[in-house]
Every structure is written in structure tokens, then in C-alpha cells.
Design a protein around this motif. Structure first.
Motif, mmCIF file in Angstrom:
data_model
loop_
_atom_site.group_PDB
_atom_site.id
_atom_site.type_symbol
_atom_site.label_atom_id
_atom_site.label_comp_id
_atom_site.label_asym_id
_atom_site.label_seq_id
_atom_site.Cartn_x
_atom_site.Cartn_y
_atom_site.Cartn_z
ATOM 1 N N GLY A 25 40.801 76.940 -62.078
ATOM 2 C CA GLY A 25 41.464 75.638 -62.173
ATOM 3 C C GLY A 25 41.404 75.225 -63.582
ATOM 4 O O GLY A 25 42.387 74.324 -63.678
ATOM 5 N N GLN A 26 40.566 75.717 -64.446
ATOM 6 C CA GLN A 26 40.603 75.253 -65.799
ATOM 7 C C GLN A 26 41.701 75.581 -66.492
ATOM 8 O O GLN A 26 42.287 74.894 -67.666
ATOM 9 N N ILE A 27 42.360 76.750 -66.477
ATOM 10 C CA ILE A 27 43.583 77.131 -66.736
ATOM 11 C C ILE A 27 44.610 76.749 -65.983
ATOM 12 O O ILE A 27 44.914 76.987 -64.813
ATOM 13 N N GLN A 28 45.538 75.937 -66.666
ATOM 14 C CA GLN A 28 46.623 75.217 -65.987
ATOM 15 C C GLN A 28 47.988 75.726 -66.562
ATOM 16 O O GLN A 28 48.010 76.627 -67.366
ATOM 17 N N PRO A 29 49.229 75.607 -65.777
ATOM 18 C CA PRO A 29 50.548 76.283 -66.309
ATOM 19 C C PRO A 29 50.741 76.422 -67.562
ATOM 20 O O PRO A 29 51.042 77.518 -68.341
ATOM 21 N N ALA A 30 50.419 75.223 -68.441
ATOM 22 C CA ALA A 30 50.692 75.473 -70.036
ATOM 23 C C ALA A 30 49.592 74.796 -70.869
ATOM 24 O O ALA A 30 49.869 74.250 -71.918
ATOM 25 N N SER A 31 48.475 74.416 -70.258
ATOM 26 C CA SER A 31 47.265 73.858 -71.000
ATOM 27 C C SER A 31 45.942 74.441 -70.424
ATOM 28 O O SER A 31 45.839 75.097 -69.429
ATOM 29 N N LEU A 32 44.879 74.285 -71.123
ATOM 30 C CA LEU A 32 43.441 74.692 -70.876
ATOM 31 C C LEU A 32 42.671 73.389 -70.923
ATOM 32 O O LEU A 32 42.489 72.648 -71.886
ATOM 33 N N ASP A 33 42.009 73.152 -69.689
ATOM 34 C CA ASP A 33 41.158 72.015 -69.836
ATOM 35 C C ASP A 33 39.960 72.410 -70.565
ATOM 36 O O ASP A 33 39.371 73.435 -70.615
ATOM 37 N N LEU A 34 39.522 71.467 -71.206
ATOM 38 C CA LEU A 34 38.289 71.294 -72.212
ATOM 39 C C LEU A 34 37.192 70.770 -71.414
ATOM 40 O O LEU A 34 37.363 69.499 -71.005
ATOM 41 N N ARG A 35 35.987 71.243 -71.449
ATOM 42 C CA ARG A 35 34.821 70.750 -70.729
ATOM 43 C C ARG A 35 33.688 69.970 -71.985
ATOM 44 O O ARG A 35 33.581 70.605 -72.926
ATOM 45 N N LEU A 152 37.673 65.907 -69.462
ATOM 46 C CA LEU A 152 38.297 64.672 -70.088
ATOM 47 C C LEU A 152 39.768 64.956 -70.783
ATOM 48 O O LEU A 152 40.593 64.244 -70.893
ATOM 49 N N THR A 153 39.610 66.145 -71.606
ATOM 50 C CA THR A 153 40.922 66.618 -72.268
ATOM 51 C C THR A 153 41.382 67.977 -72.019
ATOM 52 O O THR A 153 40.948 68.630 -71.217
ATOM 53 N N GLN A 154 42.700 67.967 -72.644
ATOM 54 C CA GLN A 154 43.309 69.400 -72.337
ATOM 55 C C GLN A 154 44.065 69.834 -73.532
ATOM 56 O O GLN A 154 44.234 69.044 -74.575
ATOM 57 N N LEU A 155 44.039 71.147 -73.795
ATOM 58 C CA LEU A 155 44.643 71.597 -75.089
ATOM 59 C C LEU A 155 45.872 72.720 -74.630
ATOM 60 O O LEU A 155 45.654 73.328 -73.857
ATOM 61 N N ARG A 156 46.824 72.399 -75.284
ATOM 62 C CA ARG A 156 48.276 73.248 -75.425
ATOM 63 C C ARG A 156 48.140 74.070 -76.726
ATOM 64 O O ARG A 156 47.949 73.762 -77.741
ATOM 65 N N LEU A 157 48.581 75.579 -76.363
ATOM 66 C CA LEU A 157 48.659 76.184 -77.794
ATOM 67 C C LEU A 157 50.280 76.719 -77.832
ATOM 68 O O LEU A 157 50.964 77.019 -76.715
ATOM 69 N N ARG A 158 50.599 76.873 -79.133
ATOM 70 C CA ARG A 158 51.992 77.380 -79.319
ATOM 71 C C ARG A 158 52.001 78.218 -80.559
ATOM 72 O O ARG A 158 51.328 78.062 -81.216
#
Length: 360
Positions: A25-35, A152-158
Motif C-alpha cells: 500500500g505504500q505506492i498509491q495511484p499517483a504518489s509514494l508514501d514516505l516512511r 506522515l508524508t507523500q511524494l509525487r513525481l512528474r
């Protein structure tokens, strides 16, 4: 915007690496959860690394003491912490990143943002960045118990600029509906606040929640565990239908409009300041592809608003415009969508506190 399958491919090639294998579940549809990693520092002030400097170098200037998150540690209200993250990056030259707090983090009034080496902006990772990531964390209302591995945070890449102009927003709204009813489009899609007694998902007469100060500790690992009334006061509108926001207080409210993020788009809720600077809406703002999408179980989903009033008490009225959603194009449709198939917590939500609280 890179979709889930592209994020997974970057992880497989080492462009996204971590101290431990990526969790389910760490990879979401358009983001990566950061641990959160195992080390944290209480610092005397927020800081950026700055050009040519690393976060580790700056910690020697600002750290007051180091603490371990492996057994868990209390992050206290009003204090500022820097925590190393498990994930680190070696991005391709044409890929950049943007970070934001996860929804549950924002709804707890835990202010957090990502710092990168040589960074001159919070929550921004430049093209081709190679290095570690850190989270600055400052609980505003509730002290929290955090552990290594918490997200607590999430990252999007583009790649390149993915944002839509007003004409593109209007065309997608006409074809697919981005909000119910007529859309106010100006630098994004405007939305307003619901202060009616029938606010979606609300208990009788309740249109929002106001956080109580000096409440008990919240364990970030405990879900559906806390009684809302131990931490929040219900908000009901006045006789004229308004809510008076108290300076410095933190509120959870809900949008009047239902929101739709089609599978080929992602969205971000832009922070909104009233002209006179009275209040700010929404500190956490990523909306993944599929949020509010009918086939993904999201029909009628509202946007939850995190609101803080500043200089003076402010009378907020039902239907008042309080913000906008800015949409971006996906590089391709994600292989997974936000919603029931991946167990997304806030699909089809109305007025909703973070997942740590039992349904009111």
C-alpha cells in the motif's frame, strides 16, 4: 504526473530506494508514501539545507538532541523535529518531485514538510535529485506518538509541467464533471464550505469539529481507536447559519460540492487565504486519480477542509468560496485507482475526522 506503475518501476531500478523493502500500500495511484526512519532530532528552529549544503550539516547547527523512533517517541505540541526518512532518491534527469502531508496527518493538525539536501524550498525535490530525504514535523494541537515506519508524508513525481489551464479545466469539467453543479474556474476549480445542518456525513446539526487543546496523546499507529469527543468539540452554525472562527483554533469542515478526480488526472487543493488573511484552508492537499470516481466507489465524495483562523475572529458563511482544486494530467492512467479496491480510507467521505477516530 507519474502513475503507480511508473513509481514501481523507479523502485525496481533503484531510482527510489529505501532502508527496508517497500510496504504493502505504500505506492498509491499517483504518489509514494514516505516512511519515518529510526532517527529524529529535536531542533530549535525550522531550516532549509540551502544551496551546496546537506541537511546533516545543518543539523549540527540546529539540533538540540537526538532520539530514536524504533521504540516510539512522543513528538510534543509546539516543538519542531527533523526525522530521517527511510526512502532516498536517485531520480532521472527529467524527473522532479513534490511532497505534501497525507490526509490523516493534516487532519490531526500535525504540520509536516519534506527537506532535501541542497534544497531551497520545502516539499520540492529538483530534477535529477540524488540523496536522502527528511521530514520536518511540528504538531500544532495534539502531541503524537510516532514510530519508525509511520507514514506522515507523500511524494509525487512528474516529468515537465503537468498543470492544466482554465480552458482545459473547463473542458474536462464539461465532459466528466469535476464538481457537482456549475464550476467556478479560475486558476483551478473553486469550492465552497458546507455549513448546513445536513453537511454530508455529519451527526445531527454538526457541521464541523473544533480541536481541543491540551488533550491526551494520540498514537499514530492506533486506528479507529479514539472517541472524537475526547479531542474535538462539535461545531454547529449560529442563527444566521454562520460559524465564527476563533483565532488560532483548528477546525475540520467539509466542502459543499462533491469532488471528482478522473482516472487520467490528479489534483491538489491549493491553500486559500482570504483577502485580508483571516484564515487558511487545507494544509494537506493531494487527491489521487479515482477520488470521487463513481466506478471506484466514490460518488458524492466531499473534500474535507482543515481550517485555521489567524488575526481576528472571522464569520464563515454557508456556501462561501474557500479554495480551489488544481488538476494535473497523468502521464498514463494508473493501474490502481483511489477507492474501494485498494481500501482507501476517505473514498465517499463526508465530514470526516482522521482515521484514528471512531465514527461519530
Amino acid at each position: 504526473m507519474l502513475p503507480s506503475q511508473a513509481l514501481r518501476a523507479l523502485a525496481e531500478t533503484g531510482a527510489v530506494a529505501a532502508d527496508a523493502p517497500l510496504a504493502a500500500g505504500q505506492i498509491q495511484p499517483a504518489s509514494l508514501d514516505l516512511r519515518l526512519g529510526r532517527r529524529a532530532w529535536r531542533v530549535r528552529a525550522s531550516f532549509l539545507a540551502g544551496a551546496g549544503r546537506s541537511v546533516a550539516d545543518r543539523l549540527s547547527d540546529f539540533a538540540m538532541h537526538e532520539m530514536s523512533l524504533e521504540p516510539g517517541a512522543v513528538l510534543e505540541t509546539g516543538c519542531v523535529y527533523v526525522v530521517e526518512l527511510m526512502e532516498r532518491l536517485a531520480l532521472p534527469a527529467d524527473v522532479s518531485g513534490a511532497a505534501n502531508a497525507k490526509s490523516s496527518t493534516g487532519r490531526l493538525d500535525v504540520f509536516t514538510r519534506v527537506i532535501a539536501d541542497r534544497g531551497v524550498e520545502f516539499d520540492r525535490v529538483p530534477q535529477g535529485y540524488a540523496g536522502p530525504l527528511y521530514a520536518e514535523i511540528s504538531p500544532r494541537t495534539f502531541s503524537v506518538l510516532a514510530r519508525a515506519g509511520d507514514r506522515l508524508t507523500q511524494l509525487r513525481l512528474r516529468r515537465g509541467a503537468a498543470g492544466l489551464d482554465d480552458a482545459e479545466h473547463a473542458a474536462i469539467h464539461a465532459a466528466l464533471g469535476l464538481v457537482d453543479g456549475e464550476a467556478l474556474i479560475d486558476g483551478g476549480v473553486g469550492f465552497s464550505v458546507d455549513l448546513s445542518a445536513q453537511a454530508a456525513g455529519a451527526m445531527s446539526g454538526v457541521v464541523g469539529w473544533k480541536a481541543r487543546r491540551h488533550s491526551a496523546l494520540i498514537d499514530l499507529g492506533r486506528l479507529d481507536a479514539y472517541d472524537p469527543l475526547d479531542f474535538w468539540d462539535p461545531v454547529r452554525p449560529g442563527r444566521a447559519g454562520e460559524v465564527i472562527l476563533d483565532p488560532g483554533a483548528f477546525y475540520i469542515l467539509v466542502s459543499r460540492e462533491s469532488v471528482h478526480v478522473p482516472p487520467d488526472c490528479a489534483a491538489e487543493m491549493a491553500p486559500y487565504m482570504a483577502v485580508a488573511g483571516e484564515f487558511r484552508v487545507h494544509y494537506a492537499g493531494f487527491f489521487d486519480p479515482g477520488f470521487g470516481h463513481g466506478p471506484a466507489g466514490g460518488a458524492g465524495s466531499r473534500a474535507v477542509l482543515e481550517v485555521r483562523c489567524h488575526e481576528a475572529p472571522f464569520a464563515l458563511e454557508h456556501g462561501q468560496t474557500v479554495g480551489r482544486l488544481v488538476y494535473e494530467r497523468m502521464a498514463e492512467r494508473p493501474e490502481i485507482l483511489y477507492g474501494r479496491d485498494i481500501g482507501s480510507t476517505y473514498q465517499a467521505q463526508g465530514l470526516r475526522l482522521s482515521k484514528h477516530f471512531r465514527a461519530a
